[in-house]
Write a protein that holds these residues in place. Sequence first.
Motif, PDB file in Angstrom:
ATOM      1  N   GLU A  61      -9.134  -8.720  -2.814  1.00 18.18           N
ATOM      2  CA  GLU A  61      -7.797  -9.103  -3.251  1.00 18.18           C
ATOM      3  C   GLU A  61      -7.050  -7.937  -3.888  1.00 18.18           C
ATOM      4  O   GLU A  61      -5.823  -7.881  -3.847  1.00 18.18           O
ATOM      5  CB  GLU A  61      -7.892 -10.267  -4.243  1.00 18.18           C
ATOM      6  CG  GLU A  61      -6.558 -10.896  -4.543  1.00 18.18           C
ATOM      7  CD  GLU A  61      -6.695 -12.152  -5.381  1.00 18.18           C
ATOM      8  OE1 GLU A  61      -5.677 -12.539  -5.973  1.00 18.18           O
ATOM      9  OE2 GLU A  61      -7.788 -12.736  -5.432  1.00 18.18           O
ATOM     10  N   TYR A  63      -6.729  -4.996  -2.766  1.00 16.87           N
ATOM     11  CA  TYR A  63      -6.038  -4.233  -1.733  1.00 16.87           C
ATOM     12  C   TYR A  63      -5.281  -5.131  -0.758  1.00 16.87           C
ATOM     13  O   TYR A  63      -5.078  -4.765   0.401  1.00 16.87           O
ATOM     14  CB  TYR A  63      -7.040  -3.380  -0.962  1.00 16.87           C
ATOM     15  CG  TYR A  63      -7.777  -2.411  -1.837  1.00 16.87           C
ATOM     16  CD1 TYR A  63      -7.132  -1.326  -2.404  1.00 16.87           C
ATOM     17  CD2 TYR A  63      -9.126  -2.598  -2.119  1.00 16.87           C
ATOM     18  CE1 TYR A  63      -7.798  -0.439  -3.219  1.00 16.87           C
ATOM     19  CE2 TYR A  63      -9.816  -1.720  -2.928  1.00 16.87           C
ATOM     20  CZ  TYR A  63      -9.148  -0.644  -3.478  1.00 16.87           C
ATOM     21  OH  TYR A  63      -9.816   0.241  -4.283  1.00 16.87           O
ATOM     22  N   LEU A  64      -4.840  -6.269  -1.213  1.00 14.84           N
ATOM     23  CA  LEU A  64      -4.166  -7.239  -0.356  1.00 14.84           C
ATOM     24  C   LEU A  64      -2.891  -6.668   0.262  1.00 14.84           C
ATOM     25  O   LEU A  64      -2.643  -6.832   1.462  1.00 14.84           O
ATOM     26  CB  LEU A  64      -3.847  -8.511  -1.147  1.00 14.84           C
ATOM     27  CG  LEU A  64      -3.216  -9.644  -0.361  1.00 14.84           C
ATOM     28  CD1 LEU A  64      -4.195 -10.145   0.698  1.00 14.84           C
ATOM     29  CD2 LEU A  64      -2.816 -10.769  -1.291  1.00 14.84           C
ATOM     30  N   GLU A  65      -2.081  -5.979  -0.512  1.00 14.75           N
ATOM     31  CA  GLU A  65      -0.821  -5.429  -0.004  1.00 14.75           C
ATOM     32  C   GLU A  65      -1.070  -4.342   1.036  1.00 14.75           C
ATOM     33  O   GLU A  65      -0.400  -4.299   2.070  1.00 14.75           O
ATOM     34  CB  GLU A  65       0.013  -4.877  -1.154  1.00 14.75           C
ATOM     35  CG  GLU A  65       1.390  -4.384  -0.749  1.00 14.75           C
ATOM     36  CD  GLU A  65       2.272  -5.467  -0.159  1.00 14.75           C
ATOM     37  OE1 GLU A  65       3.148  -5.115   0.658  1.00 14.75           O
ATOM     38  OE2 GLU A  65       2.088  -6.652  -0.491  1.00 14.75           O
ATOM     39  N   LYS A  66      -2.034  -3.477   0.799  1.00 10.30           N
ATOM     40  CA  LYS A  66      -2.355  -2.433   1.785  1.00 10.30           C
ATOM     41  C   LYS A  66      -2.907  -3.037   3.074  1.00 10.30           C
ATOM     42  O   LYS A  66      -2.608  -2.566   4.164  1.00 10.30           O
ATOM     43  CB  LYS A  66      -3.348  -1.430   1.206  1.00 10.30           C
ATOM     44  CG  LYS A  66      -2.731  -0.518   0.198  1.00 10.30           C
ATOM     45  CD  LYS A  66      -3.655   0.615  -0.133  1.00 10.30           C
ATOM     46  CE  LYS A  66      -2.998   1.469  -1.184  1.00 10.30           C
ATOM     47  NZ  LYS A  66      -2.908   2.845  -0.810  1.00 10.30           N
ATOM     48  N   THR A  67      -3.689  -4.084   2.951  1.00  2.65           N
ATOM     49  CA  THR A  67      -4.220  -4.758   4.136  1.00  2.65           C
ATOM     50  C   THR A  67      -3.091  -5.402   4.931  1.00  2.65           C
ATOM     51  O   THR A  67      -3.062  -5.328   6.158  1.00  2.65           O
ATOM     52  CB  THR A  67      -5.263  -5.810   3.723  1.00  2.65           C
ATOM     53  OG1 THR A  67      -6.330  -5.149   3.038  1.00  2.65           O
ATOM     54  CG2 THR A  67      -5.826  -6.547   4.916  1.00  2.65           C
ATOM     55  N   ARG A  68      -2.144  -5.996   4.243  1.00  7.67           N
ATOM     56  CA  ARG A  68      -1.007  -6.629   4.905  1.00  7.67           C
ATOM     57  C   ARG A  68      -0.174  -5.599   5.671  1.00  7.67           C
ATOM     58  O   ARG A  68       0.179  -5.812   6.832  1.00  7.67           O
ATOM     59  CB  ARG A  68      -0.131  -7.361   3.896  1.00  7.67           C
ATOM     60  CG  ARG A  68       0.975  -8.191   4.524  1.00  7.67           C
ATOM     61  CD  ARG A  68       1.840  -8.870   3.474  1.00  7.67           C
ATOM     62  NE  ARG A  68       2.564  -7.919   2.647  1.00  7.67           N
ATOM     63  CZ  ARG A  68       3.692  -7.304   3.030  1.00  7.67           C
ATOM     64  NH1 ARG A  68       4.202  -7.522   4.212  1.00  7.67           N
ATOM     65  NH2 ARG A  68       4.301  -6.469   2.221  1.00  7.67           N
ATOM     66  N   THR A  69       0.125  -4.465   5.046  1.00  5.74           N
ATOM     67  CA  THR A  69       0.905  -3.438   5.725  1.00  5.74           C
ATOM     68  C   THR A  69       0.123  -2.804   6.876  1.00  5.74           C
ATOM     69  O   THR A  69       0.712  -2.418   7.879  1.00  5.74           O
ATOM     70  CB  THR A  69       1.370  -2.347   4.748  1.00  5.74           C
ATOM     71  OG1 THR A  69       0.245  -1.768   4.099  1.00  5.74           O
ATOM     72  CG2 THR A  69       2.333  -2.911   3.727  1.00  5.74           C
ATOM     73  N   GLN A  72       0.557  -5.169   9.730  1.00  2.00           N
ATOM     74  CA  GLN A  72       1.911  -5.049  10.276  1.00  2.00           C
ATOM     75  C   GLN A  72       2.021  -3.816  11.173  1.00  2.00           C
ATOM     76  O   GLN A  72       2.629  -3.858  12.243  1.00  2.00           O
ATOM     77  CB  GLN A  72       2.945  -4.970   9.153  1.00  2.00           C
ATOM     78  CG  GLN A  72       3.170  -6.277   8.453  1.00  2.00           C
ATOM     79  CD  GLN A  72       4.117  -6.142   7.270  1.00  2.00           C
ATOM     80  OE1 GLN A  72       4.371  -5.037   6.789  1.00  2.00           O
ATOM     81  NE2 GLN A  72       4.625  -7.266   6.807  1.00  2.00           N
TER      82      GLN A  72
END
Length: 96
Positions: A61, A63-69, A72
Amino acid sequence: MYNVFLITINSFLTPSRVIAALGSPSKSHINFRDSKLTRILQPVLSGNARMTIICCATPLELYLEKTRTTFQFASRATLVKTRTQINEFLDDRSLI
């Protein structure tokens, strides 16, 4: 023969713009000169090559934002179509 590039990218902003432009149906100008990475990869991304992009993600959790990008970016990369062909080099003897 494949060229293999192993690159750690801290920021996906410039490569993401190039990948998005390559994958878009409207063929506008693609600026490869914004970063050294896209400049180095210009022949591979826009030419006669097979391309493989490996994106790594983590379930943490933190690194959630990095995983999302990363997902994408991978989604945009699937839209890129390259036209690979066999290059034929003719020497003087084969022309006669």
